[in-house]
Design a protein around this motif. Structure first.
Motif, PDB file in Angstrom:
ATOM      1  N   GLN A  69       0.811  -1.228   0.000  1.00  0.00           N
ATOM      2  CA  GLN A  69       0.000   0.000   0.000  1.00  0.00           C
ATOM      3  C   GLN A  69       0.836   1.266   0.000  1.00  0.00           C
ATOM      4  O   GLN A  69       0.386   2.311  -0.488  1.00  0.00           O
ATOM      5  N   LEU A  70       2.057   1.193   0.523  1.00  0.00           N
ATOM      6  CA  LEU A  70       2.884   2.408   0.549  1.00  0.00           C
ATOM      7  C   LEU A  70       3.278   2.786  -0.882  1.00  0.00           C
ATOM      8  O   LEU A  70       3.298   3.954  -1.264  1.00  0.00           O
ATOM      9  N   THR A  92      -0.512  -6.607  -7.303  1.00  0.00           N
ATOM     10  CA  THR A  92      -0.245  -6.052  -5.972  1.00  0.00           C
ATOM     11  C   THR A  92      -0.961  -4.705  -5.821  1.00  0.00           C
ATOM     12  O   THR A  92      -1.342  -4.080  -6.823  1.00  0.00           O
ATOM     13  N   PRO A  93      -1.104  -4.230  -4.571  1.00  0.00           N
ATOM     14  CA  PRO A  93      -1.676  -2.891  -4.373  1.00  0.00           C
ATOM     15  C   PRO A  93      -0.943  -1.826  -5.197  1.00  0.00           C
ATOM     16  O   PRO A  93      -1.575  -0.942  -5.787  1.00  0.00           O
ATOM     17  N   THR A  94       0.372  -1.910  -5.302  1.00  0.00           N
ATOM     18  CA  THR A  94       1.126  -0.940  -6.112  1.00  0.00           C
ATOM     19  C   THR A  94       0.927  -1.227  -7.598  1.00  0.00           C
ATOM     20  O   THR A  94       0.686  -0.315  -8.402  1.00  0.00           O
ATOM     21  N   LEU A 104      -8.716   2.276   0.567  1.00  0.00           N
ATOM     22  CA  LEU A 104      -8.619   0.811   0.517  1.00  0.00           C
ATOM     23  C   LEU A 104      -7.497   0.434  -0.443  1.00  0.00           C
ATOM     24  O   LEU A 104      -7.246   1.131  -1.422  1.00  0.00           O
ATOM     25  N   TYR A 105      -6.822  -0.673  -0.117  1.00  0.00           N
ATOM     26  CA  TYR A 105      -5.576  -0.984  -0.815  1.00  0.00           C
ATOM     27  C   TYR A 105      -5.716  -2.004  -1.947  1.00  0.00           C
ATOM     28  O   TYR A 105      -4.712  -2.461  -2.501  1.00  0.00           O
ATOM     29  N   GLY A 106      -6.943  -2.426  -2.234  1.00  0.00           N
ATOM     30  CA  GLY A 106      -7.132  -3.348  -3.364  1.00  0.00           C
ATOM     31  C   GLY A 106      -6.674  -4.759  -3.073  1.00  0.00           C
ATOM     32  O   GLY A 106      -6.349  -5.516  -3.983  1.00  0.00           O
ATOM     33  N   LYS A 107      -6.622  -5.120  -1.783  1.00  0.00           N
ATOM     34  CA  LYS A 107      -6.218  -6.491  -1.431  1.00  0.00           C
ATOM     35  C   LYS A 107      -7.476  -7.359  -1.386  1.00  0.00           C
ATOM     36  O   LYS A 107      -8.467  -6.982  -0.759  1.00  0.00           O
ATOM     37  N   MET A 120      -5.713  -3.659   5.393  1.00  0.00           N
ATOM     38  CA  MET A 120      -6.542  -3.640   4.187  1.00  0.00           C
ATOM     39  C   MET A 120      -6.825  -2.222   3.710  1.00  0.00           C
ATOM     40  O   MET A 120      -7.156  -1.993   2.548  1.00  0.00           O
ATOM     41  N   GLY A 121      -6.781  -1.277   4.639  1.00  0.00           N
ATOM     42  CA  GLY A 121      -7.094   0.111   4.306  1.00  0.00           C
ATOM     43  C   GLY A 121      -7.028   0.967   5.547  1.00  0.00           C
ATOM     44  O   GLY A 121      -6.574   0.503   6.612  1.00  0.00           O
TER      45      GLY A 121
END
Ligand code: AMP
Length: 396
Positions: free
Chosen positions: A20-21, A45-47, A342-345, A354-355
């Motif tokens: 998420q970072l 991945t979130p990124t 939210l991180y899209g996981k 998760m967010g």
């Protein structure tokens, strides 16, 4: 000395790590017209969901790392536990900020503590421990309570054990699983605070206001900004974070977690040479977010203002919130002072980040109440469990 190179919008930034970072970094970077490539062992991945290019390969795959580095201008990190060798392969083809040396120090608890102690910076008393006999010796020197921590790869309280009273060191060591560790005095702190500071290649620095952090089960739970501390301590904490960044020779972003003692003294607990969970408030509540600041620092642009627009609070949303089905997003979205991240996981495991929510108020306390109310509303009137996609293979 030649002036440091500047990477203007249009350049391509590589991010090691896919969490998420990196996701929030990618949002900030794309907003300013940069391209973002990400490298991690996972897919979707979130990124990667927000990057121009996602490479899924192992950190020890020399050819994949070199190939990735050929396609970018600057490499930075959202995850510091990348092997030094990987960074060196990348450095053959692109600028790397922060340097392999900074990562090497910050990815290992003992090296980090030895660096801080060597630089004359304040931290809890500690001793290296590599055997049951060394643990017994360290307990004699440091006393109890104490905290035994693994020397490498620890985060969110993983690989930690508090030693409350005289316990059998041999038994503790065996249960801990041996290896390389650090024993640290247990600190009766008043508060836990953190400072995020950026440092450019030309040495300019900018520190964010001090954050006050509340943990639950060793994981960050709530951050409020500004911290409820004396103005003098606020200045000291920011100066201290700047000293760490300077002594590290950092180019990029650094989070410095500290314990604030009753007498106003500050002890450094941990460093992270990247954006930090306690700085998420800045995405909504600061003139320049920590992610944009990381971008500016690694690209050689002037650093942005770290001024807060309003008192704010951030609460983490862990996978546990999904225990009874999909959280009631509409309830939080209906709250006017709350932002949802939210991180899209896809897979909400217990303890997994998760967010988060950010809420505003006329004071930090009011903001915290709004944030906690919003989180409570997510599970109060639970929405019917929605169908989820097949789980992605993201690690964090
Ligand atoms: P760490 O992973 O080292 O940041 O530790 C996670 C959390 O454990 C910290 O945020 C503190 O709440 C607690 N903790 C870690 N080390 C100590 C210590 N020496 N004394 C008191 N609490 C600690």
């Amino acid at each position: 000395m030649p002036s440091p190179r500047i990477y203007l919008p249009g350049s391509t930034i590589g991010v090691m790590g896919g969490g998420q970072l990196g996701r929030m970094f990618a949002i900030a970077a794309r907003r300013m017209g940069y391209r973002v490539h990400t490298f991690s062992p996972d897919e979707d991945t979130p990124t990667g969901q927000l990057a121009d290019r996602e490479v899924a390969a192992r950190y020890d795959d020399a050819e994949a790392v070199r190939d990735f580095a050929r396609g970018i201008d600057v490499l930075t990190f959202e995850f510091e536990n990348v092997p030094t060798q990987t960074v060196e392969w990348a450095a053959e083809f692109c600028e790397v900020r922060p340097s392999a040396n900074v990562l090497h120090i910050c990815q290992h608890r003992l090296r980090e503590k030895q660096f801080l102690a060597g630089a004359g910076l304040p931290l809890p008393r500690f001793m290296p421990v590599n055997s049951a006999a060394e643990l017994a010796d360290a307990l004699t020197h440091l006393g109890v309570p104490a905290v035994l921590k693994t020397a490498a790869f620890g985060y969110d309280g993983k690989g930690q054990r508090k030693i409350e009273r005289r316990e059998d060191p041999a038994k503790v060591w065996e249960e801990f699983g041996g290896g390389h560790a650090v024993l640290e005095q247990f600190v009766e702190f008043e508060k836990e605070v953190s400072v995020i500071v950026a440092r450019g290649a030309d040495g300019q620095m900018a520190a964010y206001p001090v954050c006050e952090n509340l943990h639950r089960n060793h994981i960050l739970d709530v951050t409020v900004v500004p911290a409820g501390i004396d103005a003098e301590v606020d200045v000291q904490a920011r100066v201290l974070a700047g000293e760490v960044a300077e002594k590290l020779g950092l180019v990029g972003l650094l989070a410095v977690e500290m314990f604030l003692l009753k007498d106003g003294a500050l002890l450094i607990n941990e460093l992270a040479p990247r954006p930090h969970n306690s700085g998420h408030f800045s995405f909504d509540a600061s003139i320049t977010s920590q992610f944009e600041q990381q971008l500016r620092a690694v690209c050689g642009l002037p650093l942005g203002s770290t001024e807060s627009l309003r008192p704010a609070a951030m609460v983490n949303l862990l996978g546990d919130l999904w225990a009874k089905g999909e959280p009631n997003w509409a309830a939080a979205a209906a709250m006017p002072r709350v932002k949802i991240h939210l991180y899209g996981k896809a897979e909400p495991r217990p303890g997994r980040k998760m967010g988060h929510l950010v809420a505003f108020g006329s004071s930090a306390e009011e903001a915290m109440h709004h944030a906690l109310d919003a989180r409570a509303a997510l599970i109060k009137a639970g929405a019917p469990a929605a169908k989820r996609r097949a789980p992605a293979k993201t690690a964090r």
